[in-house]
Write a protein that holds these residues in place. Structure first.
Motif, PDB file in Angstrom:
ATOM      1  N   HIS A 104       0.850  -1.192   0.000  1.00  0.00           N
ATOM      2  CA  HIS A 104       0.000   0.000   0.000  1.00  0.00           C
ATOM      3  C   HIS A 104       0.887   1.243   0.000  1.00  0.00           C
ATOM      4  O   HIS A 104       1.811   1.356   0.807  1.00  0.00           O
ATOM      5  CB  HIS A 104      -0.891   0.044   1.242  1.00  0.00           C
ATOM      6  N   ALA A 105       0.610   2.165  -0.907  1.00  0.00           N
ATOM      7  CA  ALA A 105       1.277   3.467  -0.895  1.00  0.00           C
ATOM      8  C   ALA A 105       0.433   4.414  -0.061  1.00  0.00           C
ATOM      9  O   ALA A 105      -0.745   4.624  -0.356  1.00  0.00           O
ATOM     10  CB  ALA A 105       1.439   3.999  -2.308  1.00  0.00           C
ATOM     11  N   HIS A 106       1.019   4.969   0.985  1.00  0.00           N
ATOM     12  CA  HIS A 106       0.260   5.811   1.914  1.00  0.00           C
ATOM     13  C   HIS A 106       0.488   7.298   1.660  1.00  0.00           C
ATOM     14  O   HIS A 106       0.057   8.134   2.453  1.00  0.00           O
ATOM     15  CB  HIS A 106       0.606   5.442   3.349  1.00  0.00           C
ATOM     16  N   ALA A 107       1.156   7.623   0.556  1.00  0.00           N
ATOM     17  CA  ALA A 107       1.355   9.023   0.180  1.00  0.00           C
ATOM     18  C   ALA A 107       1.645   9.089  -1.310  1.00  0.00           C
ATOM     19  O   ALA A 107       2.092   8.118  -1.914  1.00  0.00           O
ATOM     20  CB  ALA A 107       2.514   9.648   0.959  1.00  0.00           C
ATOM     21  N   ARG A 108       1.391  10.247  -1.902  1.00  0.00           N
ATOM     22  CA  ARG A 108       1.820  10.540  -3.269  1.00  0.00           C
ATOM     23  C   ARG A 108       2.794  11.699  -3.218  1.00  0.00           C
ATOM     24  O   ARG A 108       2.607  12.660  -2.472  1.00  0.00           O
ATOM     25  CB  ARG A 108       0.626  10.933  -4.160  1.00  0.00           C
ATOM     26  N   ARG A 109       3.840  11.577  -4.032  1.00  0.00           N
ATOM     27  CA  ARG A 109       4.826  12.655  -4.184  1.00  0.00           C
ATOM     28  C   ARG A 109       5.350  13.142  -2.821  1.00  0.00           C
ATOM     29  O   ARG A 109       5.374  14.324  -2.547  1.00  0.00           O
ATOM     30  CB  ARG A 109       4.237  13.803  -4.999  1.00  0.00           C
ATOM     31  N   TRP A 110       5.734  12.166  -2.011  1.00  0.00           N
ATOM     32  CA  TRP A 110       6.333  12.381  -0.700  1.00  0.00           C
ATOM     33  C   TRP A 110       5.379  13.117   0.242  1.00  0.00           C
ATOM     34  O   TRP A 110       4.569  12.495   0.926  1.00  0.00           O
ATOM     35  CB  TRP A 110       7.661  13.114  -0.837  1.00  0.00           C
ATOM     36  N   THR A 111       5.463  14.442   0.305  1.00  0.00           N
ATOM     37  CA  THR A 111       4.632  15.197   1.259  1.00  0.00           C
ATOM     38  C   THR A 111       3.462  15.905   0.581  1.00  0.00           C
ATOM     39  O   THR A 111       2.879  16.825   1.148  1.00  0.00           O
ATOM     40  CB  THR A 111       5.495  16.249   1.994  1.00  0.00           C
ATOM     41  N   ASN A 112       3.130  15.481  -0.630  1.00  0.00           N
ATOM     42  CA  ASN A 112       2.072  16.152  -1.373  1.00  0.00           C
ATOM     43  C   ASN A 112       0.671  15.739  -0.911  1.00  0.00           C
ATOM     44  O   ASN A 112      -0.170  16.583  -0.579  1.00  0.00           O
ATOM     45  CB  ASN A 112       2.246  15.884  -2.870  1.00  0.00           C
ATOM     46  N   ARG A 113       0.405  14.431  -0.881  1.00  0.00           N
ATOM     47  CA  ARG A 113      -0.937  13.952  -0.529  1.00  0.00           C
ATOM     48  C   ARG A 113      -0.840  12.669   0.280  1.00  0.00           C
ATOM     49  O   ARG A 113      -0.036  11.800  -0.026  1.00  0.00           O
ATOM     50  CB  ARG A 113      -1.756  13.647  -1.793  1.00  0.00           C
ATOM     51  N   GLN A 114      -1.695  12.542   1.286  1.00  0.00           N
ATOM     52  CA  GLN A 114      -1.814  11.301   2.034  1.00  0.00           C
ATOM     53  C   GLN A 114      -2.841  10.378   1.383  1.00  0.00           C
ATOM     54  O   GLN A 114      -3.608  10.783   0.514  1.00  0.00           O
ATOM     55  CB  GLN A 114      -2.231  11.568   3.474  1.00  0.00           C
ATOM     56  N   SER A 115      -2.854   9.136   1.848  1.00  0.00           N
ATOM     57  CA  SER A 115      -3.778   8.131   1.329  1.00  0.00           C
ATOM     58  C   SER A 115      -5.069   8.082   2.135  1.00  0.00           C
ATOM     59  O   SER A 115      -5.054   8.246   3.361  1.00  0.00           O
ATOM     60  CB  SER A 115      -3.112   6.759   1.369  1.00  0.00           C
TER      61      SER A 115
END
Length: 253
Positions: free
Chosen positions: A169-180
């Motif tokens: 599971h990826a719990h973020a996009r683009r490091w600190t851009n968006r959470q899951s």
């Protein structure tokens, strides 16, 4: 050292060495809090943090703040247009400046958002029950599963910095851009992992100050047990125990 219950499970959070190597300016802090509930009163603390944020924005916009400028430079280094993809604290500050307030979601999320505003540093809060085994900040392979806050499935781009657990599971996009949305704090959340990351010149002082401030706020709001850690390339891993709850609070994976 407090002994762990035999029913506790041990998890860990870490940045892989590739992240520390490429971004040596990174300063990270983590906090785990148990005993979280959705009925806490946090408005007085939120107002105090909002006052600090307003004072910082009085002389300009969020883009003038050194914490935000540093994350913009980092996003540019990642090949992202920083005015299209903003770190979470910049997005919060931008909305706060335009609307004068942030929407209320959950007492823990609201508190983390308010602290993020005051420090201009991205703060992620994850429901530990929705994280499988461990959580690592690393570059994506591209086959990880990400769920938006609205419930839409996505895959991070290959090479994208993200938070990945043992189940992919990826719990973020683009490091600190968006959470899951998968691990977003919700009314059933009892244990939360909170992460703060700074890349600006005074982050070595500011990130630990943020974690200490948030730890104090949580301890004063809930009858919670809080553990904190300062992470570095030489000490990148934060191990923590996750208590087992009753049938109504079972882990969802």
């Amino acid at each position: 050292m407090t002994a762990h219950s035999t029913t506790d499970s041990i998890m860990y959070f870490q940045h892989l060495d590739e992240i520390w190597s490429e971004y040596p300016e990174l300063v990270a802090g983590a906090l785990v809090a148990t005993g979280i509930t959705a009925d806490a009163v946090v408005e007085p603390r939120i107002e105090a943090f909002n006052t600090l944020a307003k004072a910082r924005l009085a002389a300009g916009t969020e883009s003038d703040l050194p914490e935000i400028q540093a994350w913009r430079r980092t996003f540019s280094r990642m090949g992202l247009k920083p005015t299209r993809y903003r770190c979470a604290s910049e997005s919060l500050l931008r909305r706060f400046r335009k609307e004068g307030a942030l929407p209320r979601i959950h007492p823990l999320v609201d508190l983390c958002n308010a602290v993020s505003l005051a420090f201009a540093i991205p703060v992620a809060a994850l429901d530990v029950a929705r994280v499988s085994g461990h959580l690592e900040v690393r570059r994506a392979a591209g086959d990880e599963n990400y769920l938006t806050l609205s419930g839409e499935p996505e895959n991070p781009e290959p090479g994208e910095v993200t938070f990945v657990d043992a189940a992919g599971h990826a719990h973020a996009r683009r490091w600190t851009n968006r959470q899951s949305g998968h691990s977003a704090v919700r009314d059933t959340t009892r244990t939360a992992l909170i992460i703060a990351e700074g890349v600006h010149s005074s982050a070595a002082k500011d990130v630990p100050d943020l974690i200490a401030t948030l730890s104090d706020a949580l301890s004063s709001t809930w009858p919670t047990t809080v553990r904190t850690a300062r992470l570095s390339r030489s000490a990148p891993r934060f191990d923590f125990a996750v208590p087992s709850y009753g049938a109504g609070d079972e882990k969802q994976r």
